[in-house]
Enzyme design. Sequence first.
Site, PDB file in Angstrom:
ATOM      1  N   VAL A  59     -50.789  21.811  16.652  1.00 24.77           N
ATOM      2  CA  VAL A  59     -51.969  22.257  17.427  1.00 24.77           C
ATOM      3  C   VAL A  59     -52.739  23.457  16.404  1.00 24.77           C
ATOM      4  CG1 VAL A  59     -51.605  21.243  19.544  1.00 24.77           C
ATOM      5  CG2 VAL A  59     -51.082  23.703  18.965  1.00 24.77           C
ATOM      6  N   TYR A 151     -50.020  38.057  22.510  1.00 24.25           N
ATOM      7  CA  TYR A 151     -49.831  36.911  23.651  1.00 24.25           C
ATOM      8  C   TYR A 151     -50.686  37.266  24.588  1.00 24.25           C
ATOM      9  CZ  TYR A 151     -47.619  33.456  26.845  1.00 24.25           C
ATOM     10  OH  TYR A 151     -47.500  32.623  27.670  1.00 24.25           O
ATOM     11  N   LYS A 155     -53.918  34.996  25.677  1.00 23.77           N
ATOM     12  CA  LYS A 155     -54.065  34.216  27.234  1.00 23.77           C
ATOM     13  C   LYS A 155     -55.175  34.610  28.130  1.00 23.77           C
ATOM     14  CE  LYS A 155     -50.570  31.562  26.655  1.00 23.77           C
ATOM     15  NZ  LYS A 155     -50.719  29.819  26.749  1.00 23.77           N
TER      16      LYS A 155
END
Length: 285
Positions: A59, A151, A155
């Site tokens: 991806v 991260y 998110k």
Amino acid sequence: MRFADKCVIVTGAASGIGRATALLFAAEGARVYAADRDFEGAQRLSGESPGITAVACDVCDVAQIKALMDRAAQDCGGIDVVFNNAGAAGDRAPIDEIEAEGWDRTMDLLLRSVAMGIRYAVPHMKGRKGASIVNTSSIAAIGPGYSPTAYAVAKAGVLHLTKCTATELAKYGIRVNAVQPGFINTNIFTTALEMPADLVDTAKAMILQASSNAQPVARGGMPDDIAQAVAFLASDAAGFMTGASLVVDGGITIGPRHAWDPETPDMFSALQAMADAAAAAGTPA
């Protein structure tokens, strides 16, 4: 059979949350395209259910995302559900040490891939009754302390992306929601730490035990816990939900430990205990 004859895309499907979700969709009648850069893992998954087709897809490569969506749409005549789930821990360096390359790589994997998954799925979802997109965010999006900084920021971006795209795609009848897992027993932690294979099972057992002690629901989170939430969000039962996020974390984010653990006193109880102890000893509080 909520997803009978539906065309469903699941990224990051070879393991963990993606694997559990792909199996659940297939069990409920969907034709599932299980995409992962770990093609051998995706193939093993497809061997468990005739409703699952393995597709090699990294991806971080936008061309591969487009090819995934185009292939599924060509086979099925369109796409009904997309679960943008692929991810990893990303660069774990603190903000005063992280390099731009590590930051960008993390954003590409966790945020850009979701945006591009939506971008190339939507042309094949327009006009599909009940069309739904679910994105994997995290409790790390709520605040610091649950993950490395890059991260957490990515998110949090997924949450805002979910809201923005929900408004843009409403005119096509496409709903967009997110799921925010807590500490789920997958390989993400051991992989991030580059743990030797012979220690993985032991480490996962330790993580399961530690997480069960850290939240009101006294058991570790499992991939199927998230799969069930994703299936709900993708189903007609959630037809009045869009731009929303569903926190599935065993309650770890609901408040400080003393709010739910009777063995942990709150500040005032602790102070009162100190005063009582001082009084019992004859010492002025």
